[in-house]
Design a protein around this motif. Structure first.
Motif, PDB file in Angstrom:
ATOM      1  N   ILE A   1       0.868  -1.182   0.000  1.00 15.17           N
ATOM      2  CA  ILE A   1       0.000   0.000   0.000  1.00 15.17           C
ATOM      3  C   ILE A   1       0.900   1.225   0.000  1.00 15.17           C
ATOM      4  O   ILE A   1       1.725   1.400   0.883  1.00 15.17           O
ATOM      5  CB  ILE A   1      -0.944   0.010   1.205  1.00 15.17           C
ATOM      6  CG1 ILE A   1      -1.891  -1.172   1.124  1.00 15.17           C
ATOM      7  CG2 ILE A   1      -1.709   1.325   1.269  1.00 15.17           C
ATOM      8  CD1 ILE A   1      -2.889  -1.270   2.239  1.00 15.17           C
ATOM      9  N   CYS A   2       0.730   2.054  -1.036  1.00 10.81           N
ATOM     10  CA  CYS A   2       1.510   3.281  -1.174  1.00 10.81           C
ATOM     11  C   CYS A   2       0.560   4.451  -0.942  1.00 10.81           C
ATOM     12  O   CYS A   2      -0.321   4.721  -1.750  1.00 10.81           O
ATOM     13  CB  CYS A   2       2.128   3.366  -2.563  1.00 10.81           C
ATOM     14  SG  CYS A   2       3.096   4.850  -2.817  1.00 10.81           S
TER      15      CYS A   2
ATOM     16  N   GLY B   1       2.052  14.571   1.819  1.00 10.67           N
ATOM     17  CA  GLY B   1       3.510  14.608   1.892  1.00 10.67           C
ATOM     18  C   GLY B   1       4.187  13.519   1.085  1.00 10.67           C
ATOM     19  O   GLY B   1       3.736  13.135   0.010  1.00 10.67           O
ATOM     20  N   GLU B   2       5.271  13.023   1.626  1.00 12.09           N
ATOM     21  CA  GLU B   2       6.082  11.999   0.955  1.00 12.09           C
ATOM     22  C   GLU B   2       5.325  10.665   0.923  1.00 12.09           C
ATOM     23  O   GLU B   2       4.736  10.253   1.926  1.00 12.09           O
ATOM     24  CB  GLU B   2       7.398  11.841   1.729  1.00 12.09           C
ATOM     25  CG  GLU B   2       8.456  11.055   1.013  1.00 12.09           C
ATOM     26  CD  GLU B   2       8.997  11.763  -0.214  1.00 12.09           C
ATOM     27  OE1 GLU B   2       9.436  11.044  -1.128  1.00 12.09           O
ATOM     28  OE2 GLU B   2       8.975  13.001  -0.257  1.00 12.09           O
ATOM     29  N   PRO B   3       5.324   9.958  -0.229  1.00 10.65           N
ATOM     30  CA  PRO B   3       4.638   8.660  -0.295  1.00 10.65           C
ATOM     31  C   PRO B   3       5.243   7.654   0.682  1.00 10.65           C
ATOM     32  O   PRO B   3       6.453   7.576   0.841  1.00 10.65           O
ATOM     33  CB  PRO B   3       4.866   8.208  -1.737  1.00 10.65           C
ATOM     34  CG  PRO B   3       5.222   9.432  -2.481  1.00 10.65           C
ATOM     35  CD  PRO B   3       5.874  10.360  -1.508  1.00 10.65           C
TER      36      PRO B   3
ATOM     37  N   ASP C   1       0.425  -6.937  -5.874  1.00 19.51           N
ATOM     38  CA  ASP C   1       0.028  -5.635  -6.437  1.00 19.51           C
ATOM     39  C   ASP C   1       0.398  -4.512  -5.479  1.00 19.51           C
ATOM     40  O   ASP C   1       0.467  -4.696  -4.265  1.00 19.51           O
ATOM     41  CB  ASP C   1      -1.471  -5.584  -6.715  1.00 19.51           C
ATOM     42  CG  ASP C   1      -1.850  -6.247  -8.022  1.00 19.51           C
ATOM     43  OD1 ASP C   1      -0.943  -6.685  -8.756  1.00 19.51           O
ATOM     44  OD2 ASP C   1      -3.061  -6.328  -8.304  1.00 19.51           O
ATOM     45  N   ARG C   2       0.607  -3.319  -6.061  1.00 17.17           N
ATOM     46  CA  ARG C   2       0.853  -2.120  -5.264  1.00 17.17           C
ATOM     47  C   ARG C   2      -0.383  -1.227  -5.368  1.00 17.17           C
ATOM     48  O   ARG C   2      -0.658  -0.622  -6.395  1.00 17.17           O
ATOM     49  CB  ARG C   2       2.089  -1.376  -5.781  1.00 17.17           C
ATOM     50  CG  ARG C   2       2.427  -0.159  -4.923  1.00 17.17           C
ATOM     51  CD  ARG C   2       3.656   0.571  -5.434  1.00 17.17           C
ATOM     52  NE  ARG C   2       3.378   1.164  -6.725  1.00 17.17           N
ATOM     53  CZ  ARG C   2       4.179   1.072  -7.798  1.00 17.17           C
ATOM     54  NH1 ARG C   2       5.296   0.406  -7.730  1.00 17.17           N
ATOM     55  NH2 ARG C   2       3.859   1.649  -8.928  1.00 17.17           N
ATOM     56  N   LEU C   3      -1.131  -1.157  -4.276  1.00 13.19           N
ATOM     57  CA  LEU C   3      -2.333  -0.339  -4.204  1.00 13.19           C
ATOM     58  C   LEU C   3      -1.909   1.068  -3.817  1.00 13.19           C
ATOM     59  O   LEU C   3      -1.281   1.270  -2.781  1.00 13.19           O
ATOM     60  CB  LEU C   3      -3.302  -0.914  -3.175  1.00 13.19           C
ATOM     61  CG  LEU C   3      -4.608  -0.178  -2.945  1.00 13.19           C
ATOM     62  CD1 LEU C   3      -5.409  -0.062  -4.225  1.00 13.19           C
ATOM     63  CD2 LEU C   3      -5.420  -0.879  -1.884  1.00 13.19           C
ATOM     64  N   GLU C   4      -2.227   2.051  -4.664  1.00 16.15           N
ATOM     65  CA  GLU C   4      -1.765   3.421  -4.457  1.00 16.15           C
ATOM     66  C   GLU C   4      -2.940   4.332  -4.129  1.00 16.15           C
ATOM     67  O   GLU C   4      -3.996   4.243  -4.744  1.00 16.15           O
ATOM     68  CB  GLU C   4      -1.065   3.919  -5.725  1.00 16.15           C
ATOM     69  CG  GLU C   4       0.123   3.055  -6.095  1.00 16.15           C
ATOM     70  CD  GLU C   4       0.620   3.300  -7.510  1.00 16.15           C
ATOM     71  OE1 GLU C   4      -0.098   3.935  -8.306  1.00 16.15           O
ATOM     72  OE2 GLU C   4       1.727   2.837  -7.811  1.00 16.15           O
ATOM     73  N   LEU C   5      -2.735   5.198  -3.165  1.00 15.25           N
ATOM     74  CA  LEU C   5      -3.731   6.202  -2.780  1.00 15.25           C
ATOM     75  C   LEU C   5      -3.193   7.558  -3.205  1.00 15.25           C
ATOM     76  O   LEU C   5      -2.100   7.941  -2.806  1.00 15.25           O
ATOM     77  CB  LEU C   5      -3.957   6.163  -1.271  1.00 15.25           C
ATOM     78  CG  LEU C   5      -4.371   4.799  -0.727  1.00 15.25           C
ATOM     79  CD1 LEU C   5      -4.283   4.790   0.780  1.00 15.25           C
ATOM     80  CD2 LEU C   5      -5.757   4.450  -1.189  1.00 15.25           C
ATOM     81  N   TYR C   6      -3.958   8.272  -4.025  1.00  7.66           N
ATOM     82  CA  TYR C   6      -3.479   9.505  -4.640  1.00  7.66           C
ATOM     83  C   TYR C   6      -4.026  10.740  -3.939  1.00  7.66           C
ATOM     84  O   TYR C   6      -5.140  10.737  -3.429  1.00  7.66           O
ATOM     85  CB  TYR C   6      -3.877   9.565  -6.111  1.00  7.66           C
ATOM     86  CG  TYR C   6      -3.458   8.359  -6.900  1.00  7.66           C
ATOM     87  CD1 TYR C   6      -2.139   7.944  -6.924  1.00  7.66           C
ATOM     88  CD2 TYR C   6      -4.383   7.628  -7.625  1.00  7.66           C
ATOM     89  CE1 TYR C   6      -1.746   6.835  -7.660  1.00  7.66           C
ATOM     90  CE2 TYR C   6      -4.009   6.520  -8.358  1.00  7.66           C
ATOM     91  CZ  TYR C   6      -2.692   6.139  -8.370  1.00  7.66           C
ATOM     92  OH  TYR C   6      -2.305   5.032  -9.091  1.00  7.66           O
TER      93      TYR C   6
END
Length: 116
Positions: free
Chosen positions: A10-11, A16-18, A76-81
């Motif tokens: 989870i990214c 701020g910084e991821p 998988d890499r789940l990303e929150l934007y």
């Protein structure tokens, strides 16, 4: 009934910084592993109408925007934007209009120079 599990990353790039953190999603065999289920199990959202995910395109997998019901797979890499500060379409439209204005001004200057 035995639960199944899968490892995902989870990214969180909302503030701020991821921050990249591993997470194990535990689900029942009757549950399909989806992006929404992973967000619920991670404690990020309660439902698709959650205020933290209210805007469109706020999460994705490996840089591709996904829907709540999209499947998620092992590794998988789940990303929150974070929200966009400026609409990209508006920026392109403004730049195109400025270029068009410059062309019109150059043509007008040529016409004026011919008359003198």
């Amino acid at each position: 009934m035995a639960s199944q599990s899968m490892e995902i990353l989870i990214c969180d790039a909302r503030l701020g910084e991821p921050k990249l953190s591993p997470f194990t999603v535990h689900f029942l065999p009757s549950e399909a592993p989806t992006v929404g289920l992973a967000l619920i199990k991670a404690g990020i959202a309660q439902s698709p109408e959650d205020p933290s995910l209210a805007r469109k395109g706020c999460f994705g997998v490996f840089g591709k925007r996904k829907d709540w019901d999209s499947p998620i797979y092992e590794g998988d890499r789940l990303e929150l934007y974070s929200p966009l500060l400026v609409d990209p379409k508006a920026v392109r439209r403004k730049k195109a209009n400025q270029n068009q204005d410059a062309k019109f001004q150059a043509a007008a200057a040529k016409r004026k120079a011919r008359r003198l």
